[in-house]
Scaffold this active site. Sequence first.
Site, short mmCIF file in Angstrom:
data_model
loop_
_atom_site.label_atom_id
_atom_site.label_comp_id
_atom_site.label_asym_id
_atom_site.label_seq_id
_atom_site.Cartn_x
_atom_site.Cartn_y
_atom_site.Cartn_z
N ASP A 15 18.17 26.23 10.79
CA ASP A 15 19.56 25.90 10.51
C ASP A 15 20.34 26.13 11.81
O ASP A 15 19.83 26.75 12.74
CB ASP A 15 20.06 26.81 9.38
CG ASP A 15 21.53 26.66 9.11
OD1 ASP A 15 22.01 25.52 9.00
OD2 ASP A 15 22.22 27.71 9.05
N ASP A 17 24.52 26.50 12.17
CA ASP A 17 25.65 27.42 12.01
C ASP A 17 25.22 28.67 11.25
O ASP A 17 24.65 28.59 10.17
CB ASP A 17 26.78 26.73 11.23
CG ASP A 17 27.34 25.54 11.97
OD1 ASP A 17 28.17 25.74 12.86
OD2 ASP A 17 26.94 24.40 11.64
N ASP A 172 20.59 31.03 7.18
CA ASP A 172 21.40 32.18 6.77
C ASP A 172 21.97 32.03 5.37
O ASP A 172 22.63 32.95 4.88
CB ASP A 172 22.56 32.40 7.76
CG ASP A 172 23.63 31.30 7.67
OD1 ASP A 172 23.25 30.12 7.63
OD2 ASP A 172 24.82 31.64 7.64
#
Length: 223
Positions: A15, A17, A172
């Site tokens: 991922d 961001d 996240d």
Amino acid sequence: MTVSTFSSVRALIFDLDGTIIDSQRDLIRSVHAMLEEMGREQLHEDTISGYIGHGAPQLVARALGGGATEGECQRALKFFLGYYEDHKMDSTCAYPGVPETLEHLAAFPMAILTNKPVRVSMRILEELGLAKYFRVVYGGNSFETKKPDPLGARTILREFGAAPAETILIGDSEVDMQTARNAGTLAAAVNYGFGMHDRAAHPADIYLDRLSDLVPLLLNGRQ
């Protein structure tokens, strides 16, 4: 999961961001600017953070609220994307240890799979000197569907010639964990970042305090 499980990994999907880059401040400021432009009341930063991770259209629509018309959403999205393009590097940086970790893992085929638009994702990675580590970068507008739909992850697996069991997806948020499960890959969640993650509902196979924790996990017995 055992260490041997991860020592068989041969491809990595990240991922962006909240995992590779800390872009939270610039995204929040861009939403604040959009809300001001649209004459809407400002939202708490934690509320905005909770909307991040599903792509810009959903971020803007949720920030505007359920009463927004399609026309308002489109106008707001256009403003948001333009403002964010101009301010994307005001505060955004790589998380500590990320460049060094990617250098250590450079022998692995690595990809970015984000719900952020692909062109701005590439520009950020280039400005941070990180683009060179990734064979492919796919964004929220690269496919007909976004994460947690597995289309993007499966495309990367096919391009890398890697089986799902040989691949780990690192993110996240619960969107990333759902994507990993839907694609059949291993799932690693970072303990930093700012994505929403119900860990009871969407557990990872392993949790990382720092991205650099991947290095011994993946290189064990290989060096």
